[in-house]
Design an enzyme around this catalytic site. Structure first.
Site, PDB file in Angstrom:
ATOM      1  N   LYS A  53       0.846  -1.195   0.000  1.00  0.00           N
ATOM      2  CA  LYS A  53       0.000   0.000   0.000  1.00  0.00           C
ATOM      3  C   LYS A  53       0.878   1.241   0.000  1.00  0.00           C
ATOM      4  O   LYS A  53       0.636   2.202  -0.727  1.00  0.00           O
ATOM      5  CB  LYS A  53      -0.927  -0.014   1.229  1.00  0.00           C
ATOM      6  CG  LYS A  53      -2.034  -1.038   1.092  1.00  0.00           C
ATOM      7  CD  LYS A  53      -2.772  -1.310   2.395  1.00  0.00           C
ATOM      8  CE  LYS A  53      -3.782  -2.449   2.176  1.00  0.00           C
ATOM      9  NZ  LYS A  53      -4.368  -2.962   3.414  1.00  0.00           N
ATOM     10  N   GLN A  83      -4.984  -1.707   9.566  1.00  0.00           N
ATOM     11  CA  GLN A  83      -4.756  -3.006   8.931  1.00  0.00           C
ATOM     12  C   GLN A  83      -5.337  -4.112   9.815  1.00  0.00           C
ATOM     13  O   GLN A  83      -5.008  -4.213  10.998  1.00  0.00           O
ATOM     14  CB  GLN A  83      -3.243  -3.212   8.710  1.00  0.00           C
ATOM     15  CG  GLN A  83      -2.886  -4.491   7.982  1.00  0.00           C
ATOM     16  CD  GLN A  83      -3.377  -4.515   6.530  1.00  0.00           C
ATOM     17  OE1 GLN A  83      -3.360  -3.503   5.839  1.00  0.00           O
ATOM     18  NE2 GLN A  83      -3.834  -5.663   6.080  1.00  0.00           N
ATOM     19  N   ASP A 140     -11.452   2.715   4.033  1.00  0.00           N
ATOM     20  CA  ASP A 140     -11.940   1.366   3.743  1.00  0.00           C
ATOM     21  C   ASP A 140     -13.460   1.308   3.670  1.00  0.00           C
ATOM     22  O   ASP A 140     -14.017   0.262   3.302  1.00  0.00           O
ATOM     23  CB  ASP A 140     -11.484   0.403   4.860  1.00  0.00           C
ATOM     24  CG  ASP A 140     -10.235  -0.369   4.483  1.00  0.00           C
ATOM     25  OD1 ASP A 140     -10.022  -0.602   3.282  1.00  0.00           O
ATOM     26  OD2 ASP A 140      -9.483  -0.753   5.396  1.00  0.00           O
TER      27      ASP A 140
END
Ligand code: NAP
Length: 282
Positions: free
Chosen positions: A49, A93, A116
């Site tokens: 990422k 994460q 997200d």
């Protein structure tokens, strides 16, 4: 033979366009990733990422905590990032260590920095059929991939295997919102094969090699979300590629299918959050 849904190629196109766009506006959105512990798979995902964010021309920061960090410390950090005007997007994460409640941690993220799309605000919008601020990255990436290849969703029977909050559930909801008829399967589903054989579009997000060619409908579209290492350390998906690619009309490979599209969506979401914050509409 099925046409390969090339996620890597589409990711590169999306990232190249984003780079040009950021250069044109001379902007540099900032993505902060919180990583807890030293799970090797999570470290690889976070590094990817970061690499992609830098490639596009964004600021990217990783905040790394030891596995024994307290939930309160994480919540404090998220609050600090929520209030930091230089930060546009926050990603925690997953998975988190067992002593931390992921729902509490995710709920602390401002919905306007929730890259997200997992906060209760964004999730409830999605599940009401309304538009969240951003869509969860993996399902968004899958829909972008289908669109790129001109694959219609409306009126199709879509079968989603797996009901996690990060893939299966939002995927099913996004397909439903696009007027597919959706069936969800999970580990308690009986006669999985009878259901998969009726799927025009099959999305498998399990993490085990469970789909074989004989379980598919002729000319179906097969999306393999699963990623795991087999006993020889080789990266595998849920779908047996050789037998399935003889039956399906389109198939996403592992690696090179959904994974790169998840990253592309993360970058798109970060830029969208930046634009929203700064009142840029185009
Ligand atoms: P997860 O939370 O472990 O969920 C797995 C789901 O599979 C569960 O809903 C489970 O059912 C279901 N399942 C397990 N065995 C099954 C079986 N035999 N038949 C039918 N359903 C079964 O996993 P996840 O986080 O959604 O991830 C799924 C896979 O996708 C993993 O391999 C992960 O690494 C990969 N992934 C890839 C990307 C990407 O970008 N490519 C992104 C995210 C995840 P129950 O709910 O009944 O337990």
């Amino acid at each position: 033979m099925a046409i390969i849904l090339d996620g890597k190629n589409l990711r590169d196109k999306i990232l190249d366009n984003l780079s040009l766009e950021l250069a044109k506006y001379a902007i540099k959105p900032k993505l902060v990733v919180i990583l807890v512990g030293n799970d090797p798979a999570s470290q690889v995902y976070v590094n990817n990422k970061r690499k992609m964010a830098v490639r596009v021309g964004m600021h990217s920061e990783v905040v790394n905590y030891q596995a024994d960090v307290s939930e309160d410390e994480l919540l404090d950090k998220i609050n600090e990032l929520n209030n930091d005007i230089s930060v546009d997007a926050i990603l925690v994460q997953l998975p988190l260590p067992a002593h931390i409640n992921p729902n509490r941690v995710i709920a602390e993220i401002s919905p306007f920095k929730d890259v997200d799309g997992f906060t209760p605000y964004n999730f409830s919008k999605l599940f009401c059929g309304a538009q969240p601020i951003v869509y969860p990255c993996t399902p968004r990436g899958i829909l972008l991939l289908l669109r790129e290849y001109g694959i219609e969703v409306e009126g199709k029977h879509a079968v989603v295997i797996g009901r996690s909050s990060i893939v299966g559930r939002p995927m099913a909801q996004m397909l439903l919102n696009k007027n597919a008829t959706v069936t969800m399967c999970h580990s308690y589903t009986k006669n999985l094969e009878q259901i998969t054989k009726t799927a025009d579009i099959l999305v498998s997000a399990v993490g085990k090699n469970i789909i074989k060619g004989e379980m598919l409908k002729n000319n179906s579209v097969v999306i393999d979300v699963g990623i795991f290492k087999d006993e020889y350390g080789k990266l595998r998906g849920d779908v047996d590629f050789d037998s399935s690619s003889k039956i399906a009309s389109y198939i996403s490979p592992v690696p090179g299918g959904v994974g790169p599209m998840t990253i592309a969506s993360l970058m798109l979401n970060t830029v969208e959050l930046y634009k929203l914050k700064n009142g840029i509409n185009d």
